[in-house]
Write an enzyme that holds these catalytic residues in place. Structure first.
Site, PDB file in Angstrom:
ATOM      1  N   ALA A   1      76.355  68.924  62.238  1.00 43.14           N
ATOM      2  CA  ALA A   1      77.849  68.907  62.406  1.00 43.14           C
ATOM      3  C   ALA A   1      78.439  69.380  63.644  1.00 43.14           C
ATOM      4  CB  ALA A   1      78.400  70.235  61.401  1.00 43.14           C
ATOM      5  N   ASN A   2      79.564  69.448  63.998  1.00 36.62           N
ATOM      6  CA  ASN A   2      80.335  69.846  65.332  1.00 36.62           C
ATOM      7  C   ASN A   2      81.724  70.822  64.922  1.00 36.62           C
ATOM      8  OD1 ASN A   2      82.698  68.095  64.873  1.00 36.62           O
ATOM      9  ND2 ASN A   2      81.155  66.546  64.626  1.00 36.62           N
ATOM     10  N   ARG A   3      82.174  71.267  65.929  1.00 33.66           N
ATOM     11  CA  ARG A   3      83.250  72.206  66.120  1.00 33.66           C
ATOM     12  C   ARG A   3      84.499  71.678  65.487  1.00 33.66           C
ATOM     13  NH1 ARG A   3      80.888  76.750  67.898  1.00 33.66           N
ATOM     14  NH2 ARG A   3      79.211  76.391  69.494  1.00 33.66           N
TER      15      ARG A   3
ATOM     16  N   ALA B   1      86.148  63.638  64.490  1.00 32.65           N
ATOM     17  CA  ALA B   1      84.791  63.864  65.439  1.00 32.65           C
ATOM     18  C   ALA B   1      83.588  63.534  64.683  1.00 32.65           C
ATOM     19  CB  ALA B   1      84.793  65.396  65.927  1.00 32.65           C
TER      20      ALA B   1
END
Ligand code: CTP
Ligand code: CA
Length: 227
Positions: free
Chosen positions: A33-35, A99
């Protein structure tokens, strides 16, 4: 529902927006995942709705309530997001604020991967489809206006100009998401708009205000991206 005082600059127009991160499974209990919090994409959906548009929000996993009056399509992976966008077309304006994970695990293990005597597993990655480039390069049903974001940690403008050309979109909203910027997950954003006409840098503003101004800016553009 009309909002008192908000100019209905997108009345009768359909806007499709991607938002949030994507989650790419490794096994039943783990993912990449990402922020991304999804805040900027959700704020854009609300601003477009307030401007009178019909809004479809294709959202990755986020901790935000569904904006009233917006059709939310919830997805998990990049490939699901690409499919949902496809299903949401045609539209007048496409905004890629998600994102999207650039890579996914080559294989999604059916069972939880166990620690073994072989040491840590090697994670083979494959590239995900580029949803923005796919929409911008469409022959049939290419939305008249295609807007992308560029999340960068350095050389923000240079990278954004390259992305504008490479992806074939009409406008890139570049933001510095480097350490200390507090943009990813934060309530504020400082963006630079990059189009074929040039650049304009905006001051640091609440994401809701960036969204409101961006919708006004987009509504003032001709479909071919010229001002
Ligand atoms: N994007 C997308 N699908 C992907 C990757 C990115 O639709 N698989 C979109 C994002 O929503 C954003 C734009 O492309 O609007 C730019 O995303 P970004 O991550 O900044 O650029 P990339 O092309 O993925 O390049 P890199 O991450 O290497 O900088
Ligand atoms: Ca990326």
């Amino acid at each position: 529902a009309k909002l008192a005082g908000v100019p209905q600059v997108l009345a009768g127009r359909k806007v499709v927006i991607t938002a949030g991160p994507t989650h790419e499974p490794i096994d039943p209990v783990r993912y990449i995942a990402n922020r991304s919090s999804g805040k900027q994409g959700y704020a854009l959906a609300e601003a477009a709705r307030d401007a009178g548009a019909e809004v479809v929000l294709v959202s990755g996993p986020v901790n935000l309530p569904a904006p009233p009056g917006v059709r939310v399509m919830s997805v998990e992976t990049a490939r699901e997001m690409a499919e949902a966008v496809e299903a949401a077309l045609p539209c007048d304006i496409f905004i890629a604020a998600a994102a999207v994970a650039d890579w996914r695990a080559q294989s999604d293990a059916a069972q939880k991967i166990k620690k073994g005597s072989d040491g840590p597993p090697m994670l083979a990655l494959v590239e995900n489809p580029d949803i923005l480039a796919g929409v911008a390069r469409r022959v049939a049903q290419r939305p008249p206006l295609v807007v992308g974001f560029a999340a960068e940690t350095e050389h923000v403008l240079d990278h954004a100009r390259v992305k504008l050309a490479k992806k074939g979109c009409d406008l890139i909203v570049a933001n510095d998401v480097g350490a200390g910027s507090e943009v990813m997950g934060g309530a504020e954003n400082s963006v630079v708009l990059v189009s074929r006409d040039g650049e304009q840098a905006w001051p640091r503003l609440p994401k809701s205000e960036v969204a409101r101004r961006l919708i006004a800016h987009i509504a003032g553009l001709r479909p071919d991206g010229e001002t």
